[in-house]
Design a protein around this motif. Structure first.
Motif, PDB file in Angstrom:
ATOM      1  N   PHE A 132      13.105 -21.172  14.066  1.00 32.69           N
ATOM      2  CA  PHE A 132      12.540 -19.996  13.396  1.00 32.69           C
ATOM      3  C   PHE A 132      11.638 -19.204  14.340  1.00 32.69           C
ATOM      4  O   PHE A 132      11.719 -17.969  14.417  1.00 32.69           O
ATOM      5  CB  PHE A 132      11.742 -20.415  12.157  1.00 32.69           C
ATOM      6  CG  PHE A 132      10.830 -19.346  11.660  1.00 32.69           C
ATOM      7  CD1 PHE A 132      11.341 -18.199  11.056  1.00 32.69           C
ATOM      8  CD2 PHE A 132       9.450 -19.448  11.830  1.00 32.69           C
ATOM      9  CE1 PHE A 132      10.495 -17.178  10.628  1.00 32.69           C
ATOM     10  CE2 PHE A 132       8.612 -18.441  11.409  1.00 32.69           C
ATOM     11  CZ  PHE A 132       9.134 -17.297  10.798  1.00 32.69           C
ATOM     12  N   ALA A 133      10.761 -19.883  15.074  1.00 35.37           N
ATOM     13  CA  ALA A 133       9.838 -19.185  15.969  1.00 35.37           C
ATOM     14  C   ALA A 133      10.594 -18.412  17.048  1.00 35.37           C
ATOM     15  O   ALA A 133      10.198 -17.304  17.440  1.00 35.37           O
ATOM     16  CB  ALA A 133       8.881 -20.193  16.604  1.00 35.37           C
ATOM     17  N   THR A 134      11.682 -18.985  17.531  1.00 32.13           N
ATOM     18  CA  THR A 134      12.479 -18.314  18.567  1.00 32.13           C
ATOM     19  C   THR A 134      13.149 -17.062  18.007  1.00 32.13           C
ATOM     20  O   THR A 134      13.153 -15.995  18.651  1.00 32.13           O
ATOM     21  CB  THR A 134      13.545 -19.275  19.130  1.00 32.13           C
ATOM     22  OG1 THR A 134      12.910 -20.452  19.621  1.00 32.13           O
ATOM     23  CG2 THR A 134      14.327 -18.610  20.252  1.00 32.13           C
ATOM     24  N   ILE A 135      13.712 -17.155  16.801  1.00 30.76           N
ATOM     25  CA  ILE A 135      14.352 -15.986  16.174  1.00 30.76           C
ATOM     26  C   ILE A 135      13.313 -14.905  15.913  1.00 30.76           C
ATOM     27  O   ILE A 135      13.554 -13.708  16.158  1.00 30.76           O
ATOM     28  CB  ILE A 135      15.059 -16.394  14.868  1.00 30.76           C
ATOM     29  CG1 ILE A 135      16.210 -17.352  15.162  1.00 30.76           C
ATOM     30  CG2 ILE A 135      15.586 -15.156  14.130  1.00 30.76           C
ATOM     31  CD1 ILE A 135      16.820 -17.972  13.917  1.00 30.76           C
ATOM     32  N   ALA A 136      12.145 -15.289  15.392  1.00 38.52           N
ATOM     33  CA  ALA A 136      11.090 -14.319  15.104  1.00 38.52           C
ATOM     34  C   ALA A 136      10.621 -13.618  16.367  1.00 38.52           C
ATOM     35  O   ALA A 136      10.347 -12.422  16.371  1.00 38.52           O
ATOM     36  CB  ALA A 136       9.929 -15.017  14.415  1.00 38.52           C
ATOM     37  N   ARG A 137      10.539 -14.363  17.470  1.00 36.04           N
ATOM     38  CA  ARG A 137      10.105 -13.773  18.736  1.00 36.04           C
ATOM     39  C   ARG A 137      11.165 -12.858  19.312  1.00 36.04           C
ATOM     40  O   ARG A 137      10.878 -11.782  19.830  1.00 36.04           O
ATOM     41  CB  ARG A 137       9.755 -14.890  19.725  1.00 36.04           C
ATOM     42  CG  ARG A 137       9.427 -14.423  21.137  1.00 36.04           C
ATOM     43  CD  ARG A 137       8.819 -15.547  21.962  1.00 36.04           C
ATOM     44  NE  ARG A 137       9.602 -16.773  21.874  1.00 36.04           N
ATOM     45  CZ  ARG A 137      10.682 -17.017  22.610  1.00 36.04           C
ATOM     46  NH1 ARG A 137      11.136 -16.105  23.465  1.00 36.04           N
ATOM     47  NH2 ARG A 137      11.317 -18.172  22.494  1.00 36.04           N
ATOM     48  N   ARG A 154      13.652 -11.455  17.577  1.00 35.40           N
ATOM     49  CA  ARG A 154      14.114 -10.466  16.591  1.00 35.40           C
ATOM     50  C   ARG A 154      15.639 -10.355  16.597  1.00 35.40           C
ATOM     51  O   ARG A 154      16.208  -9.297  16.350  1.00 35.40           O
ATOM     52  CB  ARG A 154      13.513  -9.067  16.871  1.00 35.40           C
ATOM     53  CG  ARG A 154      11.992  -8.975  16.773  1.00 35.40           C
ATOM     54  CD  ARG A 154      11.520  -9.199  15.353  1.00 35.40           C
ATOM     55  NE  ARG A 154      10.177  -8.696  15.106  1.00 35.40           N
ATOM     56  CZ  ARG A 154       9.062  -9.417  15.216  1.00 35.40           C
ATOM     57  NH1 ARG A 154       9.161 -10.691  15.572  1.00 35.40           N
ATOM     58  NH2 ARG A 154       7.894  -8.872  14.964  1.00 35.40           N
ATOM     59  N   SER A 155      16.305 -11.473  16.896  1.00 32.71           N
ATOM     60  CA  SER A 155      17.761 -11.449  16.996  1.00 32.71           C
ATOM     61  C   SER A 155      18.308 -12.865  16.922  1.00 32.71           C
ATOM     62  O   SER A 155      17.843 -13.746  17.657  1.00 32.71           O
ATOM     63  CB  SER A 155      18.196 -10.800  18.312  1.00 32.71           C
ATOM     64  OG  SER A 155      19.559 -11.031  18.575  1.00 32.71           O
ATOM     65  N   THR A 188      19.518  -5.785  12.231  1.00 33.57           N
ATOM     66  CA  THR A 188      18.124  -6.109  12.507  1.00 33.57           C
ATOM     67  C   THR A 188      17.722  -7.441  11.877  1.00 33.57           C
ATOM     68  O   THR A 188      18.287  -7.869  10.865  1.00 33.57           O
ATOM     69  CB  THR A 188      17.181  -5.017  11.968  1.00 33.57           C
ATOM     70  OG1 THR A 188      17.344  -4.934  10.547  1.00 33.57           O
ATOM     71  CG2 THR A 188      17.493  -3.665  12.605  1.00 33.57           C
ATOM     72  N   VAL A 189      16.723  -8.046  12.509  1.00 32.58           N
ATOM     73  CA  VAL A 189      16.098  -9.261  11.985  1.00 32.58           C
ATOM     74  C   VAL A 189      14.592  -9.066  12.106  1.00 32.58           C
ATOM     75  O   VAL A 189      14.076  -8.815  13.202  1.00 32.58           O
ATOM     76  CB  VAL A 189      16.513 -10.518  12.779  1.00 32.58           C
ATOM     77  CG1 VAL A 189      15.752 -11.741  12.276  1.00 32.58           C
ATOM     78  CG2 VAL A 189      18.008 -10.751  12.679  1.00 32.58           C
ATOM     79  N   MET A 190      13.873  -9.154  10.980  1.00 31.91           N
ATOM     80  CA  MET A 190      12.427  -8.995  10.980  1.00 31.91           C
ATOM     81  C   MET A 190      11.792 -10.086  10.139  1.00 31.91           C
ATOM     82  O   MET A 190      12.285 -10.404   9.050  1.00 31.91           O
ATOM     83  CB  MET A 190      12.037  -7.634  10.405  1.00 31.91           C
ATOM     84  CG  MET A 190      12.399  -6.440  11.283  1.00 31.91           C
ATOM     85  SD  MET A 190      11.427  -6.403  12.814  1.00 31.91           S
ATOM     86  CE  MET A 190       9.794  -6.081  12.138  1.00 31.91           C
ATOM     87  N   PRO A 191      10.706 -10.666  10.591  1.00 34.03           N
ATOM     88  CA  PRO A 191      10.011 -11.639   9.755  1.00 34.03           C
ATOM     89  C   PRO A 191       9.406 -10.966   8.525  1.00 34.03           C
ATOM     90  O   PRO A 191       8.973  -9.818   8.582  1.00 34.03           O
ATOM     91  CB  PRO A 191       8.905 -12.173  10.676  1.00 34.03           C
ATOM     92  CG  PRO A 191       9.301 -11.788  12.059  1.00 34.03           C
ATOM     93  CD  PRO A 191      10.076 -10.523  11.920  1.00 34.03           C
ATOM     94  N   THR A 192       9.389 -11.684   7.428  1.00 36.79           N
ATOM     95  CA  THR A 192       8.657 -11.232   6.261  1.00 36.79           C
ATOM     96  C   THR A 192       7.169 -11.365   6.564  1.00 36.79           C
ATOM     97  O   THR A 192       6.769 -11.891   7.621  1.00 36.79           O
ATOM     98  CB  THR A 192       9.013 -12.081   5.042  1.00 36.79           C
ATOM     99  OG1 THR A 192       8.599 -13.429   5.290  1.00 36.79           O
ATOM    100  CG2 THR A 192      10.514 -12.055   4.765  1.00 36.79           C
ATOM    101  N   ALA A 193       6.328 -10.927   5.657  1.00 33.05           N
ATOM    102  CA  ALA A 193       4.886 -11.050   5.868  1.00 33.05           C
ATOM    103  C   ALA A 193       4.497 -12.523   6.031  1.00 33.05           C
ATOM    104  O   ALA A 193       3.715 -12.889   6.916  1.00 33.05           O
ATOM    105  CB  ALA A 193       4.130 -10.417   4.698  1.00 33.05           C
TER     106      ALA A 193
END
Length: 303
Positions: free
Chosen positions: A15-20, A22-23, A60-65
């Protein structure tokens, strides 16, 4: 909220890698897995947490709040882990602390002394404490981290690593002694000569071993002097007290300068190499693996 453990770290890392990144695609490339595998891991993680962590569309991929806050905290956590692992790697490269080793006198002279200057210069953080004694010791009971022994004497419950090639044992005498008493022509002739007897660590007398395999002859030689230390044996032989039984490597210089001669060279005996040994593979004391590797490298260079 379900309890999390170490087994959940891989999913959190994904998860942290995807959030960083954004893909999913870039994260998959970085992690060396497929995007479908990442998607499955994220769905499993979100189901376990009961919240959505990522907004994702075809482009696009964006983390939620909630995902953004989790990613930020995970970033600090993984950074701390990376720092801790870096400290371990630094310790491996630059070990520090006390290393206590028990070695017989021959090993100290032949193996430790030649690498001591190089080792202490390369690893200044290691305090090498060397106990030089020929008696057999229980290194665990007496507080040593490791020891060096001849191969046939290493306790079976220890991790053991050969440091040298097999060792050659020879009978030597001084030219003056041989001129005065004659040169033995067979192993049995040694029984008529003055011999420096070898006293072992348990105070028993060692029977000289001549030859190898089924042809080996073991002799309980006689003589005016018995000692448990190689230097004293060599000194006695040099002064013409009698013949001595020693590691050939200990007397190569004396032989080269003509102070000693090998007697019955065809009856030289090849014995086990020196071994380093220690209690467990689960941990390594500071500098131990580096010292072992340094000794082995030098021995290989000797040929």
């Amino acid at each position: 909220m379900p309890a999390f453990g170490q087994s959940d770290l891989p999913d959190l890392h994904v998860f942290a890698t995807i959030a960083r990144r954004r893909s999913f695609t870039l994260a998959a490339i970085e992690l060396g897995v497929t995007t479908s595998a990442l998607s499955h891991r994220i769905k499993k993680l979100e189901a376990r947490l009961g919240v959505r962590l990522l907004h994702r569309t075809n482009r696009t991929v964006m983390p939620t709040a909630v995902g953004e806050r989790l990613a930020e905290r995970l970033g600090h956590g993984f950074e701390a882990i990376e720092h801790a692992l870096g400290e371990i790697e630094a310790f491996r490269a630059n070990p520090a602390g006390e290393l206590r080793i028990n070695v017989p006198r021959d090993a100290s002279r032949l193996l430790i002394a030649p690498v001591l200057a190089e080792f202490t210069a390369a690893y200044p953080g290691v305090q090498l404490v060397l106990a030089v004694e020929d008696r057999p010791v229980d290194i665990v009971a007496e507080g040593f981290d490791a020891g060096i022994r001849y191969g046939g004497t290493v306790p079976e419950d220890m991790v053991a690593m050969p440091l040298t090639a097999p060792l050659r044992w020879v009978v030597v005498g001084s030219p003056a002694y041989l001129a005065a008493h004659g040169r033995p022509r067979s192993p049995e002739d040694l029984l008529d000569h003055a011999c420096i007897r070898v006293r072992l660590g348990d105070n028993s007398i060692f029977r000289w071993e001549l030859g190898d395999g089924e042809a080996m002859v073991r002799l309980d030689v006689k003589g005016p002097f018995a000692v448990n230390e190689t230097d004293a044996t060599i000194d006695a032989v040099l002064h013409g007290v009698g013949l001595g039984y020693v590691l050939e490597r200990r007397v190569v210089d004396d032989i080269a300068r003509g102070a000693l001669e090998i007697v019955l060279p065809e009856w030289a005996s090849v014995g086990p190499p020196f071994y380093a040994y220690y209690p467990s593979r689960k941990h390594s004391e500071p500098g131990l693996s580096q010292l072992i590797e340094m000794i082995r490298t030098r021995e290989q260079q000797r040929g």
